[in-house]
Structures are given as C-alpha cells and as structure tokens.
Design a protein around this motif. Structure first.
Motif, PDB file in Angstrom:
ATOM      1  N   ASP A 128       0.964  -1.394   0.000  1.00  0.00           N
ATOM      2  CA  ASP A 128       0.280   0.048   0.053  1.00  0.00           C
ATOM      3  C   ASP A 128       0.999   1.304  -0.222  1.00  0.00           C
ATOM      4  OD1 ASP A 128      -2.054  -1.546  -0.330  1.00  0.00           O
ATOM      5  OD2 ASP A 128      -3.067  -1.174   1.422  1.00  0.00           O
ATOM      6  N   GLU A 129       2.083   1.558   1.199  1.00  0.00           N
ATOM      7  CA  GLU A 129       2.907   2.636   1.233  1.00  0.00           C
ATOM      8  C   GLU A 129       3.758   2.618   0.165  1.00  0.00           C
ATOM      9  OE1 GLU A 129       2.568   0.352   3.232  1.00  0.00           O
ATOM     10  OE2 GLU A 129       1.342   1.736   4.863  1.00  0.00           O
ATOM     11  N   ALA A 149       1.166   4.294  -2.356  1.00  0.00           N
ATOM     12  CA  ALA A 149       0.501   5.523  -2.221  1.00  0.00           C
ATOM     13  C   ALA A 149       1.470   6.540  -3.204  1.00  0.00           C
ATOM     14  CB  ALA A 149       0.243   5.792  -0.892  1.00  0.00           C
ATOM     15  N   LEU A 184       1.514   7.034  -6.930  1.00  0.00           N
ATOM     16  CA  LEU A 184      -0.166   7.849  -6.934  1.00  0.00           C
ATOM     17  C   LEU A 184       1.021   8.824  -6.989  1.00  0.00           C
ATOM     18  CD1 LEU A 184      -2.711   4.875  -5.977  1.00  0.00           C
ATOM     19  CD2 LEU A 184      -2.749   6.228  -8.386  1.00  0.00           C
ATOM     20  N   ILE A 221      11.114   5.300   0.778  1.00  0.00           N
ATOM     21  CA  ILE A 221       9.308   4.646   1.619  1.00  0.00           C
ATOM     22  C   ILE A 221      10.304   3.254   2.250  1.00  0.00           C
ATOM     23  CG2 ILE A 221       7.425   3.808   1.577  1.00  0.00           C
ATOM     24  CD1 ILE A 221       7.232   6.804   1.469  1.00  0.00           C
ATOM     25  N   ARG A 234      11.536   2.375   5.844  1.00  0.00           N
ATOM     26  CA  ARG A 234      10.912   1.650   6.716  1.00  0.00           C
ATOM     27  C   ARG A 234      11.403  -0.039   7.240  1.00  0.00           C
ATOM     28  NH1 ARG A 234       5.645   0.345   4.182  1.00  0.00           N
ATOM     29  NH2 ARG A 234       4.403   0.046   6.038  1.00  0.00           N
ATOM     30  N   ARG A 286       5.390  -1.960  12.917  1.00  0.00           N
ATOM     31  CA  ARG A 286       4.122  -1.778  11.911  1.00  0.00           C
ATOM     32  C   ARG A 286       4.165  -0.993  11.099  1.00  0.00           C
ATOM     33  NH1 ARG A 286       2.711  -6.394  14.564  1.00  0.00           N
ATOM     34  NH2 ARG A 286       5.266  -8.045  14.133  1.00  0.00           N
ATOM     35  N   ALA A 289       1.570   2.108  10.166  1.00  0.00           N
ATOM     36  CA  ALA A 289       0.440   3.068  10.224  1.00  0.00           C
ATOM     37  C   ALA A 289      -0.857   2.865   9.763  1.00  0.00           C
ATOM     38  CB  ALA A 289       1.048   3.794  11.069  1.00  0.00           C
ATOM     39  N   PHE A 320      -4.958   8.965  -3.820  1.00  0.00           N
ATOM     40  CA  PHE A 320      -5.985   7.607  -3.550  1.00  0.00           C
ATOM     41  C   PHE A 320      -5.999   7.787  -2.519  1.00  0.00           C
ATOM     42  CE2 PHE A 320      -6.354   3.289  -3.334  1.00  0.00           C
ATOM     43  CZ  PHE A 320      -6.950   2.753  -4.896  1.00  0.00           C
ATOM     44  N   PHE A 334      -6.669   5.127   1.059  1.00  0.00           N
ATOM     45  CA  PHE A 334      -6.562   3.762   0.949  1.00  0.00           C
ATOM     46  C   PHE A 334      -7.476   3.060   2.299  1.00  0.00           C
ATOM     47  CE2 PHE A 334      -2.578   3.855  -1.464  1.00  0.00           C
ATOM     48  CZ  PHE A 334      -2.717   3.012  -2.345  1.00  0.00           C
ATOM     49  N   HIS A 340      -6.910   1.412   4.429  1.00  0.00           N
ATOM     50  CA  HIS A 340      -6.098   1.079   5.785  1.00  0.00           C
ATOM     51  C   HIS A 340      -4.663   1.784   5.676  1.00  0.00           C
ATOM     52  CE1 HIS A 340      -8.006  -2.333   6.973  1.00  0.00           C
ATOM     53  NE2 HIS A 340      -7.478  -3.289   5.662  1.00  0.00           N
ATOM     54  N   ALA A 384      -2.407   3.442   4.654  1.00  0.00           N
ATOM     55  CA  ALA A 384      -0.621   3.641   4.154  1.00  0.00           C
ATOM     56  C   ALA A 384      -0.459   5.018   4.145  1.00  0.00           C
ATOM     57  CB  ALA A 384      -1.225   3.484   2.537  1.00  0.00           C
ATOM     58  N   LEU A 385      -0.377   5.388   5.448  1.00  0.00           N
ATOM     59  CA  LEU A 385       0.467   6.747   5.803  1.00  0.00           C
ATOM     60  C   LEU A 385       1.933   6.200   5.968  1.00  0.00           C
ATOM     61  CD1 LEU A 385      -1.594   8.445   8.305  1.00  0.00           C
ATOM     62  CD2 LEU A 385      -1.152   8.885   5.491  1.00  0.00           C
ATOM     63  N   PHE A 386       2.681   6.792   5.561  1.00  0.00           N
ATOM     64  CA  PHE A 386       4.684   5.863   5.877  1.00  0.00           C
ATOM     65  C   PHE A 386       4.888   6.724   7.231  1.00  0.00           C
ATOM     66  CE2 PHE A 386       4.494   8.921   1.329  1.00  0.00           C
ATOM     67  CZ  PHE A 386       3.842   7.459   1.075  1.00  0.00           C
ATOM     68  N   PRO A 387       4.543   5.513   7.715  1.00  0.00           N
ATOM     69  CA  PRO A 387       4.839   5.117   9.585  1.00  0.00           C
ATOM     70  C   PRO A 387       6.132   6.292   9.968  1.00  0.00           C
ATOM     71  CG  PRO A 387       5.425   2.899   8.872  1.00  0.00           C
ATOM     72  CD  PRO A 387       5.129   4.039   7.204  1.00  0.00           C
ATOM     73  N   PRO A 445       2.350   9.369  12.730  1.00  0.00           N
ATOM     74  CA  PRO A 445       0.817   8.935  11.821  1.00  0.00           C
ATOM     75  C   PRO A 445       0.418   7.197  12.877  1.00  0.00           C
ATOM     76  CG  PRO A 445       1.978   8.521   9.968  1.00  0.00           C
ATOM     77  CD  PRO A 445       2.768   9.061  11.180  1.00  0.00           C
ATOM     78  N   ARG A 505      -5.582   9.971  11.219  1.00  0.00           N
ATOM     79  CA  ARG A 505      -5.085   9.165   9.864  1.00  0.00           C
ATOM     80  C   ARG A 505      -5.823   9.328   8.766  1.00  0.00           C
ATOM     81  NH1 ARG A 505      -2.609   3.435  12.944  1.00  0.00           N
ATOM     82  NH2 ARG A 505      -2.632   4.951  14.665  1.00  0.00           N
TER      83      ARG A 505
END
Lengths: 277, 345
Positions: free
Chosen positions: A169-170, A173, A176, A188, A192, A275, A277, B80, B82, B84, B86-89, B136, B144
């Motif tokens: 997902d990240e 994102a 996009l 990213i 992470r 994890r 977030a 977009f 999401f 869940h 999908a923030l960058f933690p 986040p 969020r």
C-alpha cells in the motif's frame, strides 16, 4: 482442581529450567570464561602483545578489509533480492528463495572448494586468470568471494519477511503521488525496513569476520598475507602458542558479544514490532 | 475531469473480477461504487488509478476524453485514499502530506517556503494543523484517514479515488467522517469515486451510485433512483431491507401501487416501510397474520409478522401509526402493501 496440577506443572517447569541453565553453563558460559581466562593467563602485557604481532595485525587488517567489501556486496544483493521477492510476483520466485538459502545448506568447506574449482590454477577459469596475472585463489579476492557466498542469505533473509509483511500500500501510495522507483526505494521502502536492515548487517558482519571453513580452503594460509583472524587463531593454536591464540580468539568473542548487544538493542527498538500505521 | 470506462475486463485465473464494465463518471461528481465483497468494485477503482491493468482487449479508460493506457501511474494526477490509510509511518504528518511535492522533478518542485504554506493549508482543511509534527502511530483512525486525504490532495489531483475510506473506522467516527467528506467535496468539486459495501454510506454521501455484482454493473443512478426504482432483484435487496414473496402476496395491495395481476412464479419485493398494518376485518381469513415481535427502539417501530407459507414479514411504522393501532404481541392483523416491486426470475 486446585494445588495439585499447579504443583506438578511447577515441577515440569523447574526441571526444564534446570536443563536449560545447565546447557547454557556447559556450552556457552564455560567456553566464554575459558577463552578469556586462557587469553589473560600470562598477563595483560602478553595479551596485548598478541595483537601487535605483525602477523596478527595483518590478520586483523585482512579481516576488516574482507568485511568492508562483503557487507556492501551483500547489502546490494540482499536489498535487490528482498525487494523483488517481497513486492513483485514473477515466475521462479520460489526457486530464488530456495537459492538464497543454499549457503545455509552447504558446508562452508564445499563452498570454498567450489571457488577453488572455478578459479584455482587447474580450475575452469584458472588458465585465463593466470594469463592475465589475476590472483583469486590463495589471495584476498578468493577470501572475499568465499565469505560473500557464505554470508549471502543474512541480509536478504532478514528483509524478506519484514518487507512482505509490510505489504504494498505505502509503495503504491508513493507511486500515485508521482514518486519514481528510486525515490520509493530510498524514501519509503528502505527507511521503513531500516531496523531489519541493520539487524541483517550486524548478523552478516559477525559471520563475515568469523567465517573459517570456506576461507580456510581458499586462503592458502600464507602467514601475514592471507590469514584472517579465525585462521590466525588456528595457526597460533597449532604452534602451541595458546595464550596468543586465545587472546586473538577473545577479540572474535568480543565481537560476538557486541553483536549480541546490538542485536538485543535492535529487537528492543522493535525490528519485529514497527508496523505500518 | 470526467472518466469514461469502456468494456473493461479483468480475470484472476478463472475468476472474472470485471466482466465487460462500461461506465461514465461525470466531472465534479462524487460517485459511489457499491457492492458486496468480490463484486469487482475495488478492482475497478485500482484499474482507474493504474495500480492494476485491465485484460488486453477492446477495453479503454479515458480521462476527459484522453486514453490513459499509456500514461504511467505517477503521471495520472490521481489522489488515492486507502482503506488502511497507507501513511508512511517513519514520516511526520507534515512530511506525509509534503511527500507528493518533494518527489516532483527538480524543475517543478516548489521551494521549502511554498511547501510549508501548501501543507499548512491542507492540514487546515482537514482540521489537523496542530498535528503536523506528530507521527501516524500517534493519531486515531479518523485522524489518520484525514491525513491520508490531505496527502492525496497535495498533488492537486484531477481525480480522487477512495477505497473503502471509512471501512477501518468505528461506527460513530465513520458517520462523522463521511458527512465531513461530503462537505469537503462540495467545497472542492474534485471528480471523486469511492468504493464501499455500506449502502447507507453510498446513499448518504454520493451524487450517483453504481451498484456492482459479480463483476458487472447492476444499476447506475442517483441514490433516490436506485432506492425507489431498482431495476433488478439484486439492487432491490442490496440497497435496503426488503420482504420477498414468491408467487403470492400475503395481503392486499394499495391501488396506488401500480401492481395489478398476480403472476405464478413471480417474485415480489416490498420494503418494510411500504408495509402498512391494518386491523383484521374477518377472522379465519387467509391473510391473517400474527404479531411476532415489536421493536420500538428507534425512530421507526419495526414489527415482525408471522403467517402461514412464508417467512416473517417485517413492517416499519411511524411511532404515531403504531400508537394509533395499539398493537400487542400475538395480536391478529392484516397488511396492505403500498409499493410492490416485481422482478420475474
């Protein structure tokens, strides 16, 4: 109900605990104590003299050099392999995962022999290498190759499950929002996976410095030239120079302890807890 | 920017996720893709975004008349959101929102001051200005998702796509957030598509609802249209509660219902609010029903009626009408259906 089953359970627990403690004492604590007490038997002067010996210094230098080459190599390979496996679907993925594990399954001695077979004087590429005056076997490039082979799985193996668990997902994102592949990787994915990456590097480093079998086959044991720290320990030991052997061994042991501390610290920081977030 | 989707197919192995889907999404509207899980709604959304490729064939997607097959995801100007988040933690709220600006090619990249101003404005918009330095993990689910929305808006998208944006939130927050999203859309007028399996959400928030089932579009219309004039049994049952009767109606039909003959094998659908309860005219009639259960908690009173040869009938009465009828459990009554939908199988 009541006290009886609990009592019995306590008994089991006590037995298991005693067994574990005995094992730890016998196989881990006793050798550790032995290494340091043997190393210091002739006093601090002799202990430090063991490191200032030219052959020891050369071994330390070679070990550091090898590690300094091996870790970046593994970093590139590990990140690339983990990124492919964790984020994409492609044919042959299962095969690639098994291949990464190959160095775990193969005896290091055989790994060393494979390189001798490839690059040695009578090996497949031996004549060609000799014609160009390139020395791989019985020289540091061979040691680097063998060590890289043995340590290949460490970083990839740490990263793969971690990156798989994080999902895509990240990354999607980021894509996009206009990021290109490199930006996604460096801004990213890798940040992470930072802790898992560090963890892999620490393990890889420990193994790279400590590797004996594969290196022993390709090094040729030229004292002061192609001996790494573990090989130097063996040489000293075989020459009955026990206190020097243990002094050098204590250096490797210290490395192991430092690795353990960093590993524990990383686990506390939550390599397996951060994890998305 | 309007979106035209023509003849899109998508298979995963033997599973047909999308089966010849064509759809036009008008510029500036908020459209809901509504359907049960596995109906293809998320797949369609991801194909519009470019995260999935439609199967090769005659399928075509156009943004404002322009084929986007060759336009890479990163150039589509699609925001977009999401399910869940999908923030960058590892990035702060501020940096999350700034991300789309910071990764622009050097020549288009705004300066630090411009980024700061823009991110500040977006955080104001989502009412999170004081949270800029948080991470986040320190935010609630609703917060969020608002950050995720601000982040999606930062690239000034032509199209905003939301994949079950409220799906991971608890009921109360979900309600607040969807109303807030509607107000935001009225302010910004970005062409928006959001996926949901919650018919209340789709009905309340969207200008138009696209109802999907098994990879196909069942009906497209305003929330009123799909609720009051469903074109299929599936839509009828999916967008609200419904009583289903096979072959025979266990009550009288109001003259205004527009329904005449009863057909053998026909299936009738009646919404609970269209079931009116009447005192029983004569005992022993076939149409006698027994009040099985009465639920009074809520704006409407829900009554379950038992009769021979069919399942429980649910009726919804206003509190007034309920008082007037003075119903009690086990009482015998009969019903009249105000509006009946008939879909022959």
């Amino acid at each position: 109900m009541g006290a009886v089953p609990a009592f019995r359970f306590n008994g089991v627990r006590r037995t298991l605990l005693t067994a574990v403690v005995l094992f730890l004492l016998l196989f881990l604590v006793a050798p550790l104590v032995a290494v340091f007490s043997e190393a210091l038997r002739k006093g601090l002067g002799a202990y430090f003299a063991a490191f200032t010996d030219p052959a020891a210094l050369s071994a330390i230098k070679l070990t550091l050099l090898t590690t300094a080459v091996v870790i970046p190599l593994n970093l590139v390979f590990g990140v690339a392999a983990a990124w492919c496996i964790a984020k994409f679907r492609f044919p042959g993925k299962t095969l690639l995962i098994s291949l990464i594990d190959l160095p775990f399954a193969i005896s290091p001695v055989i790994a060393g022999l494979v390189f001798v077979l490839l690059f040695g004087r009578n090996g497949w590429l031996g004549a060609w290498l000799e014609a160009h005056d390139w020395h791989i076997i019985f020289a540091w490039p061979g040691i680097v190759l063998a060590t890289t082979f043995v340590t290949l799985p460490f970083i990839a193996r740490e990263l793969i499950p971690y990156m798989q668990e994080q999902g895509r997902d990240e990354e999607e994102a980021a894509r996009l929002m206009g990021a290109n592949g490199w930006q996604i990787l460096f801004r990213i994915t890798l940040p992470r996976a930072k802790l898992a990456l560090l963890y892999g590097i620490v393990l890889c480093n420990a193994r790279a410095m400590g590797e004996f079998g594969a290196v022993s086959v390709v090094s040729g044991h030229v004292r002061g030239q192609t001996d790494t720290l573990p090989l130097h320990v063996e040489v000293l030991y075989n020459e009955y120079d026990f206190s020097a052997a243990f002094a050098v061994a204590s250096l490797l042991t210290l490395l192991a302890l430092v690795t353990l501390v960093i590993k524990t610290w990383l686990e506390r920081r939550g390599v397996h807890a951060t994890r998305s977030a | 920017m309007s979106i035209e989707i023509e003849h899109i197919d998508k298979r995963y192995g033997a599973f047909r996720a999308l089966d010849d889907v064509s759809l036009e999404i008008p510029r500036g509207e908020l459209t809901a893709l509504l359907g049960p899980s596995g109906s293809g709604k998320t797949t369609l959304l991801r194909i519009i975004a470019g995260l999935e490729q439609p199967d090769p064939g005659q399928g075509l997607i156009r943004f404002q008349g322009q084929d986007i097959a060759k336009v890479p995801v990163s150039d589509r100007r699609v925001g977009f959101v999401f399910q869940h988040y999908a923030l960058f933690p590892h990035l702060s709220v501020f940096e999350n929102v700034a991300f789309g600006l910071r990764v622009k090619p050097r020549r288009q990249r705004p300066g630090d001051a411009a980024i700061k101003q823009k991110v500040g404005a977006l955080l104001d918009l989502v009412q999170l200005a004081s949270f800029a330095e948080r991470y986040p993990a320190q935010l609630s689910g609703g917060q969020r998702q608002r950050v995720a929305l601000a982040r999606a808006l930062a690239i000034e998208p032509e199209v905003l796509l939301l994949d079950e944006p409220f799906g991971a939130l608890d009921a109360k927050v979900r309600l607040e957030l969807r109303r807030w999203l509607r107000r935001l859309h009225d302010e910004l007028h970005v062409t928006s598509v959001f996926v949901t399996h919650d018919q209340d959400e789709a009905m309340e928030v969207s200008d138009r609802v696209v109802i999907m089932n098994q990879g196909r579009i069942e009906q497209i219309g305003t929330p009123q249209e799909v609720y009051h004039r469903p074109t299929s049994a599936f839509v009828m049952s999916f967008v609200g509660q419904v009583n289903v009767f096979k072959g025979r109606l266990p009550g009288t039909v109001s003259a205004a219902s527009g329904l005449h003959a009863e057909g053998f094998g026909a299936v009738y659908f009646v919404r609970p609010a269209d079931v009116d309860i009447r005192p029983l005219k004569s005992t022993g009639t076939e149409q006698a029903l027994t009040v099985a259960r009465i639920h009074t908690a809520g704006p409407l009173v829900r009554i379950e009626l038992a009769g021979r040869g069919h399942e429980l009938i649910t009726a919804e009465l206003t509190q007034e009408r309920f008082q007037q009828l003075d119903l009690a459990p086990q009482q015998q009554v009969q019903v009249e259906f105000r509006t009946v939908h008939r879909f022959d199988p």
